[in-house]
Design an enzyme around this catalytic site. Structure first.
Site, mmCIF file in Angstrom:
data_model
loop_
_atom_site.group_PDB
_atom_site.id
_atom_site.type_symbol
_atom_site.label_atom_id
_atom_site.label_comp_id
_atom_site.label_asym_id
_atom_site.label_seq_id
_atom_site.Cartn_x
_atom_site.Cartn_y
_atom_site.Cartn_z
ATOM 1 N N SER A 240 91.587 -12.687 16.244
ATOM 2 C CA SER A 240 92.718 -12.474 15.329
ATOM 3 C C SER A 240 94.071 -12.223 15.966
ATOM 4 O O SER A 240 95.078 -12.232 15.263
ATOM 5 C CB SER A 240 92.408 -11.333 14.372
ATOM 6 O OG SER A 240 91.588 -11.827 13.350
ATOM 7 N N SER B 14 93.444 -13.204 11.796
ATOM 8 C CA SER B 14 93.942 -12.435 10.677
ATOM 9 C C SER B 14 95.313 -11.797 10.909
ATOM 10 O O SER B 14 95.936 -11.371 9.944
ATOM 11 C CB SER B 14 92.937 -11.336 10.339
ATOM 12 O OG SER B 14 92.822 -10.423 11.400
ATOM 13 N N LYS C 156 100.748 -4.628 12.654
ATOM 14 C CA LYS C 156 99.787 -5.133 11.668
ATOM 15 C C LYS C 156 99.377 -4.016 10.717
ATOM 16 O O LYS C 156 99.171 -2.875 11.149
ATOM 17 C CB LYS C 156 98.561 -5.695 12.414
ATOM 18 C CG LYS C 156 97.540 -6.368 11.517
ATOM 19 C CD LYS C 156 96.416 -6.983 12.358
ATOM 20 C CE LYS C 156 95.382 -7.700 11.539
ATOM 21 N NZ LYS C 156 94.344 -8.341 12.378
HETATM 22 N N1 GLN Z 1 88.555 -15.049 12.184
HETATM 23 C C1 GLN Z 1 87.600 -14.068 12.551
HETATM 24 C C2 GLN Z 1 86.984 -13.470 11.300
HETATM 25 O O1 GLN Z 1 87.323 -13.907 10.269
HETATM 26 C C3 GLN Z 1 88.209 -13.030 13.419
HETATM 27 C C4 GLN Z 1 88.880 -11.937 12.700
HETATM 28 C C5 GLN Z 1 89.459 -10.901 13.619
HETATM 29 O O2 GLN Z 1 89.524 -11.067 14.832
HETATM 30 N N2 GLN Z 1 89.853 -9.793 13.018
HETATM 31 O O3 GLN Z 1 86.207 -12.587 11.353
#
Ligand code: GLN
Length: 515
Positions: free
Chosen positions: A175, A151, A76
């Site tokens: 994420s 994400s 990532k």
């Molecule tokens: N979807 C969650 C957010 O938007 C989690 C994001 C993540 O785990 N980086 O914050």
């Protein structure tokens, strides 16, 4: 999708049926075939990966095979690999390259892993659909009209599309798990502190953790073996022994106590997902597990608590992007020009107000002229205005508000208290059961654009994943089939366990995926 696993590659390498170079080449071909459509990779390191593969092959010929020799990994784009870009999906870091390796990268490279490229993600890992990246959305490999989740959407899509054996993601509120569920792969969020965060670009430091995504539970266990463990470069990494996680894959769940939290099966849950999860629970029961209902009464506050704390921490972590030290900087000459123009305009207004004898306006304008921004302040403002996307700005504003005087007690401190209650819910549940089974997401994957106009809808998709981060416990998602009413897109089941007990999750996840 039946995609390649490292376990198979490892066997084939040992049997002399393939080489690391051949493995990398076939993944590069796959990337050539599908990356234009899916947008999963922001950088592909063709030459670096092939050269490293050839080196590992020559080492193997000399009898120096390493445990992960030939594991082809995507990373990532918020995890640092020295000399590689680390954009975090943001214009702010578009041209920034890492100055050092993340600890997980060092460990994986030493073990023989090959890095094939960096994967697209929501900007600074903020999002649940991978639509907030400066580099455009990632698409779901099962159907490109749908989101891959976020994400770590690029990582999940790359694994699901067979562009690598496995990938690294980060999980602050789901994420790793949510995109894994949407793309039909296995994804682990380790216990907070289990895996070093050194070299992970910070989003919300009390919640962030790096986790592996792969096409089998066994591959996830193999990766965790190398990634886990204390690290002097990360003071939040825990001095807790690391077991051999592959030993957890016994193929049995006899006598294991499995809890079903009532609050994770309430009305917001898609009925098909509910049935699919129940079917899996029935399989565990058939194999001798004891099923029990449990209650995690503070679950309903999870999303609100998470979005207060995560944004508060993000507003502080993202203060460093000021255009001076990292990445993007707005044009200084333009900024100065704008300031001069603004000053002239104020002076014109001031003389007009004086002529009119409008004393109030004169005082106001004089104050504004006195208070004028310095060129440096203006440069900060302009850099952040141009460098960050809408979602990141929304989070910075929310977080700054929650931390500001007068609101700190009302929001931030209160959220911290609720966080403790959520953690206690889990502590109590794990006095009775060994592992919890829940859906990973309340809905199947949604279409691109479906939730972009409604941030709250988007945030609600994280309802089942954010609680594990708030409590610091590990969570694993495994694919459990496809959703007939939603173009047969993948559905995931989530397993939650006590702190530092990733083994039980891998044990149960392995049973659920090996029928
Ligand atoms: N979807 C969650 C957010 O938007 C989690 C994001 C993540 O785990 N980086 O914050």
């Amino acid at each position: 999708m039946d995609q390649p696993t490292f376990a198979e590659a490892h066997r084939a390498l040992d049997a002399g049926e393939t080489t690391c170079e051949a493995l990398v080449s076939s993944f590069l071909d796959r990337i050539d075939d599908r990356n234009d459509e899916l947008n999963a990779f922001t950088t592909v390191d063709r030459d670096g990966a092939l050269n490293h593969a050839r080196y590992l092959d020559s080492q193997r010929e000399r009898g120096n095979a390493r445990p992960l020799s030939g594991l082809v990994l995507a990373v990532k784009d918020n995890i640092c690999i020295r000399g590689y870009p680390v954009s975090c999906g943001s214009k702010m870091l578009k041209d920034f390259s890492s100055l050092y390796d993340a600890t997980v990268i060092e460990r994986l490279r030493d073990a023989g892993a090959i890095f094939i490229g960096k994967t697209n993600c929501d900007e600074f890992a903020m999002g649940s659909s991978n639509e907030t990246s400066h580099f455009g959305p990632v698409r779901n490999p099962h159907d490109p009209d749908y989101v891959p989740g976020g994400s770590s959407g690029g990582s999940a899509a790359a694994v699901a599309a067979g562009m690598c054996h496995a990938a690294l993601g980060s999980d602050t509120g789901g994420s790793v798990r949510q995109p894994s569920a949407f793309c039909g792969v296995v994804g682990l969020k380790p216990t907070y502190g289990r895996v070093s965060r050194s070299g992970l670009v910070a989003f919300a430091s009390s919640l962030d953790v790096i986790g592996p995504l792969a096409n089998s539970v066994e591959d996830v266990a193999t990766l965790l073996n190398v990634m886990a463990g204390e690290d002097p470069n990360d003071s939040s990494s825990a001095p807790v022994d690391v077991p051999d996680y592959t030993q957890a894959l016994t193929g049995e769940v006899e006598g294991l106590k499995v809890g079903l939290p009532d609050e994770y099966f309430t009305e917001g849950l898609d009925p098909t997902i509910r049935h699919m999860v129940r079917d899996q629970v029935a399989t565990l029961e058939d194999q001798g597990a004891e099923i029990e209902r449990v209650s995690l009464p503070h679950t309903e506050y999870g999303v609100a608590t998470y979005y207060l704390l995560a944004t508060a921490e993000a507003s502080s972590n993202l203060a460093r992007y000021d255009g001076i030290r990292y990445g993007f900087r707005a044009d200084l000459q333009e900024t100065k020009h704008e300031l001069r123009e603004r000053r002239k305009e104020l002076q014109r207004e001031l003389s007009a107000a004086r002529t009119k004898g409008d004393d109030d306006r004169v005082t106001e304008l004089e104050a504004e002229l006195d208070d004028e921004q310095s060129a440096l302040d203006a440069l900060y403002t302009r850099t952040r205005t141009e460098g960050f996307g809408d979602e990141v700005k929304r989070r910075i504003m929310l977080g700054t508000y929650a931390l500001s005087a007068g609101y700190y007690d009302k929001y931030y401190e209160k959220a911290q208290r609720v966080r403790t209650l959520i953690r206690h819910d889990f502590d109590r549940a794990f006095e009775d059961v060994d592992v919890l089974v829940t859906p990973t997401t309340p809905t199947p994957p949604f279409q691109l654009g479906e939730k972009t106009d409604d941030p709250l809808e988007m945030y609600l998709n994280d309802i089942y994943t954010v609680t594990a981060n708030l409590a610091g416990i590990p969570g694993l998602t495994v694919p459990i089939g496809s959703h007939p009413e939603t173009d047969n897109l993948p559905v995931g089941l989530q397993l939650l366990g006590p702190h530092f007990d990733e083994s039980v999750l891998l044990q149960v996840g392995d049973v659920l995926t090996s029928e």
